[in-house]
Design an enzyme around this catalytic site. Structure first.
Site, short mmCIF file in Angstrom:
data_model
loop_
_atom_site.label_atom_id
_atom_site.label_comp_id
_atom_site.label_asym_id
_atom_site.label_seq_id
_atom_site.Cartn_x
_atom_site.Cartn_y
_atom_site.Cartn_z
N GLY A 75 -10.87 5.16 2.99
CA GLY A 75 -10.82 3.83 3.62
C GLY A 75 -9.51 3.49 4.28
O GLY A 75 -9.08 2.35 4.22
N VAL A 128 -2.55 -4.32 -0.98
CA VAL A 128 -1.70 -5.26 -1.74
C VAL A 128 -2.56 -6.21 -2.57
O VAL A 128 -2.05 -7.15 -3.16
CB VAL A 128 -0.79 -6.07 -0.77
CG1 VAL A 128 0.18 -5.15 -0.05
CG2 VAL A 128 -1.62 -6.88 0.24
N ASN A 177 -14.74 7.78 4.81
CA ASN A 177 -14.61 6.69 5.78
C ASN A 177 -15.88 6.64 6.60
O ASN A 177 -16.35 7.69 7.06
CB ASN A 177 -13.39 6.97 6.68
CG ASN A 177 -12.93 5.75 7.45
OD1 ASN A 177 -13.73 5.03 8.02
ND2 ASN A 177 -11.62 5.52 7.46
N CYS A 217 19.79 -18.43 -5.16
CA CYS A 217 20.86 -17.86 -4.31
C CYS A 217 20.87 -18.51 -2.92
O CYS A 217 21.74 -18.22 -2.11
CB CYS A 217 20.69 -16.35 -4.18
SG CYS A 217 19.42 -15.86 -3.01
N GLN A 237 -2.38 1.69 -0.29
CA GLN A 237 -1.64 0.88 0.69
C GLN A 237 -2.02 -0.59 0.53
O GLN A 237 -1.47 -1.46 1.19
CB GLN A 237 -1.97 1.33 2.11
CG GLN A 237 -1.60 2.76 2.41
CD GLN A 237 -2.30 3.27 3.65
OE1 GLN A 237 -1.83 3.09 4.77
NE2 GLN A 237 -3.43 3.91 3.47
N TYR A 239 -0.28 -15.60 4.41
CA TYR A 239 -0.36 -14.94 3.11
C TYR A 239 -1.07 -15.80 2.07
O TYR A 239 -1.80 -15.28 1.22
CB TYR A 239 1.04 -14.51 2.62
CG TYR A 239 1.43 -13.21 3.27
CD1 TYR A 239 0.96 -12.00 2.77
CD2 TYR A 239 2.20 -13.19 4.43
CE1 TYR A 239 1.27 -10.80 3.40
CE2 TYR A 239 2.51 -12.01 5.06
CZ TYR A 239 2.04 -10.80 4.54
OH TYR A 239 2.33 -9.63 5.17
N HIS A 287 2.70 -0.66 -0.62
CA HIS A 287 3.04 -1.82 0.21
C HIS A 287 3.20 -3.10 -0.59
O HIS A 287 3.15 -4.19 -0.03
CB HIS A 287 1.98 -2.00 1.32
CG HIS A 287 1.96 -0.87 2.31
ND1 HIS A 287 0.95 -0.69 3.24
CD2 HIS A 287 2.84 0.13 2.53
CE1 HIS A 287 1.21 0.38 3.97
NE2 HIS A 287 2.35 0.90 3.56
N ALA A 303 -16.80 3.66 0.81
CA ALA A 303 -16.16 4.10 -0.44
C ALA A 303 -17.01 3.73 -1.65
O ALA A 303 -17.10 4.50 -2.61
CB ALA A 303 -14.78 3.46 -0.55
P1 OAD Z 1 -7.02 -0.16 8.50
O1 OAD Z 1 -7.61 -1.48 8.76
O2 OAD Z 1 -6.08 0.40 9.50
O3 OAD Z 1 -8.17 0.91 8.28
C1 OAD Z 1 -9.25 0.66 7.44
C2 OAD Z 1 -10.16 1.86 7.46
O4 OAD Z 1 -11.18 1.64 6.52
C3 OAD Z 1 -10.83 2.11 8.81
O5 OAD Z 1 -10.64 3.47 9.18
C4 OAD Z 1 -12.30 1.83 8.54
O6 OAD Z 1 -13.16 2.68 9.28
C5 OAD Z 1 -12.39 2.11 7.06
N1 OAD Z 1 -13.47 1.40 6.35
C6 OAD Z 1 -14.06 0.21 6.66
N2 OAD Z 1 -14.98 -0.11 5.74
C7 OAD Z 1 -14.97 0.88 4.82
C8 OAD Z 1 -15.69 1.14 3.62
N3 OAD Z 1 -16.62 0.30 3.17
N4 OAD Z 1 -15.43 2.27 2.93
C9 OAD Z 1 -14.49 3.15 3.37
N5 OAD Z 1 -13.79 2.96 4.50
C10 OAD Z 1 -14.01 1.85 5.21
O7 OAD Z 1 -6.36 -0.23 7.04
P2 OAD Z 1 -5.25 0.71 6.41
O8 OAD Z 1 -5.41 2.10 6.85
O9 OAD Z 1 -5.24 0.43 4.96
O10 OAD Z 1 0.22 -2.56 6.21
O11 OAD Z 1 -3.94 0.10 7.05
C11 OAD Z 1 -2.70 0.60 6.64
C12 OAD Z 1 -1.68 -0.51 6.69
O12 OAD Z 1 -1.71 -1.15 7.98
C13 OAD Z 1 -1.93 -1.66 5.74
O13 OAD Z 1 -1.47 -1.40 4.43
C14 OAD Z 1 -1.19 -2.79 6.36
C15 OAD Z 1 -1.66 -2.59 7.78
O14 OAD Z 1 -0.87 -3.15 8.76
C16 OAD Z 1 1.09 -3.57 6.31
O15 OAD Z 1 0.74 -4.74 6.46
C17 OAD Z 1 2.51 -3.15 6.18
#
Ligand code: OAD
Length: 296
Positions: free
Chosen positions: A219, A135, A245, A182, A133, A99, A151, A263
Site C-alpha cells: 500500500g 502516522v 497494491n 522554551c 510510513q 492535522y 514518519h 491489503a
Molecule cells: P501514497 O498515497 O503515495 O500511496 C498509496 C498507495 O496505496 C497507492 O499506490 C495506492 O495504489 C495504494 N492503495 C490504495 N488503496 C489500497 C489498498 N486498499 N490496499 C493496498 N494498497 C492500496 O501513500 P504513501 O506511499 O504511504 O509523507 O506515501 C508516502 C508518504 O508520502 C506519506 O508517508 C506522506 C506522503 O506525503 C509525508 O507526509 C512526509
C-alpha cells in the site's frame, strides 16, 4: 529509424513487457488471490527474516485517505502548504487545522484486516520487522508491538524548537497555537518534507531491510525517500521482493512478485496460505464499518 519501425518496435516491446509483467502478476480467476509457491517457500523457510513496509494504502480500508491515489490528500492540497517546516513557519494555524482534521479521521478509524494480519505475523515469524510510513498508529492499535514509524505519529506533539514531547497538545478552541515553555511553537510529531527521519528508527529499518529474506511493500506508491529505498536495499541483499497494491506503481517492475489487490484481502490470503490462524484477540477486534474488512 522510421515512424513505422518505431511503432512496430513499440508493439513488440509492449507484448514483451506485458508477458514479463503477466508471469509476475498473481491474479486468479474470480478475483481470488493466488499466492505463488515461490512466495510460500520464501515465507516458510527456516528462520526466514521477513520485513514489511506499509504505506497509506493499508489504512485506506479503514477510511483514511491516502496521499496520491484517487481522493488522496495531494490531489486537493499542496504538500508545500501543509507538510513542510516552511509552511508551519508561514501559517501554523492552517497547518494545525489540517492535522486536527486528520486526527479526527484517525480517531474515528479502526484497524482493518490488513493491520490485524500483520500483528499476527509479528507473533508468527521469529524474525519480523514492520516498517510504516503511516502516522495513524493503526498498526499499534491492531496489536503490532514494535512498528518502526518512519514518519512519526499524528497523535503526538513536540516543540518545533526544542523537540520536547508534549502531552495532549493541539490547536486551542480559539485557534491559538500551543506553545512550549522554551517559547517555541508546538506541532504534530510527524516528519515533514525536507526534515530528517528519526535516525534510530531509520537505522533499524535500514538494518532489517539489509538482512531481509522476504520484503513486502504494502500500500505504498514507493516514491517518497528514504522509505522507497528500503526495497532496493533488500533486493540488493537478495531478498524476494513483493508488492501488494491494487494499482501499478513506478516501482512495480523492480518487484519479483506483484499481488494486485487490497491489503485487507491479500495479507490475510497470504496468512491463510501459510496456515497462520486468526487468534481470538484479533478476531474480536476485527469488525469495522469499512468495506475492507474481509477477514473470514
Ligand atoms: P501514497 O498515497 O503515495 O500511496 C498509496 C498507495 O496505496 C497507492 O499506490 C495506492 O495504489 C495504494 N492503495 C490504495 N488503496 C489500497 C489498498 N486498499 N490496499 C493496498 N494498497 C492500496 O501513500 P504513501 O506511499 O504511504 O509523507 O506515501 C508516502 C508518504 O508520502 C506519506 O508517508 C506522506 C506522503 O506525503 C509525508 O507526509 C512526509
Amino acid at each position: 529509424m522510421s515512424g513505422g519501425e518505431n511503432a512496430a518496435c513499440r508493439a513488440v516491446d509492449t507484448v514483451a513487457a506485458w508477458e514479463n509483467v503477466r508471469w509476475r502478476l498473481s491474479w486468479a480467476a474470480m478475483g481470488e488471490i493466488v499466492i505463488s509457491e515461490r512466495l510460500v517457500e520464501a515465507l516458510t523457510a527456516d528462520r526466514v527474516r521477513v520485513v514489511v513496509l506499509t504505506g497509506a494504502g493499508i489504512s485506506a480500508e479503514s477510511g483514511i485517505p491516502t496521499f496520491r491515489s484517487a481522493g488522496g490528500w495531494w490531489k486537493s492540497y499542496r504538500p508545500e502548504d501543509l507538510a513542510t517546516p516552511e509552511a508551519f513557519a508561514r501559517d501554523p494555524k492552517t497547518v494545525w487545522e489540517w492535522y486536527e482534521h486528520r486526527r479526527r479521521i484517525v480517531g474515528a478509524a479502526k484497524p482493518n484486516s490488513g493491520h490485524y494480519e500483520l500483528a499476527r505475523w509479528e507473533r508468527h515469524f521469529e524474525k519480523f520487522t514492520l516498517i510504516t510510513q503511516n502516522v495513524d498508529g493503526l498498526h499499534r492499535r491492531a496489536g503490532s508491538t514494535q512498528p518502526l514509524e518512519l514518519h512519526g505519529n499524528i497523535g503526538l506533539s513536540i516543540c518545533h524548537r526544542c523537540r520536547q514531547s508534549k502531552e495532549n497538545a493541539g490547536l486551542g478552541p480559539d485557534g491559538s497555537i500551543p506553545c512550549c515553555e522554551c517559547g517555541g511553537l508546538v506541532r504534530p510529531a510527524v516528519v515533514w518534507f525536507g526534515e530528517p527521519l528519526p535516525p534510530q528508527t531509520l537505522q533499524l529499518a535500514w538494518d532489517a531491510s539489509e538482512r531481509a529474506d522476504a520484503f513486502l511493500s504494502v500500500g505504498t506508491s514507493s516514491i517518497v525517500q528514504p522509505a522507497a529505498d528500503l526495497a532496493r536495499i533488500a533486493k540488493q541483499a537478495g531478498a524476494l521482493l513483493v508488492e501488494i497494491n491494487p494499482e501499478e506503481t513506478e516501482m512495480s517492475y523492480h518487484f519479483d512478485e506483484v499481488l494486485r489487490g487490497s491489503a485487507g484481502v491479500v495479507l490475510p490470503a497470504i496468512g491463510r496460505r501459510l496456515g497462520i490462524k486468526p487468534d481470538d484477540h484479533s478476531l474480536s477486534d476485527q469488525v469495522t464499518e469499512s468495506a475492507g474488512n474481509h477477514e473470514d
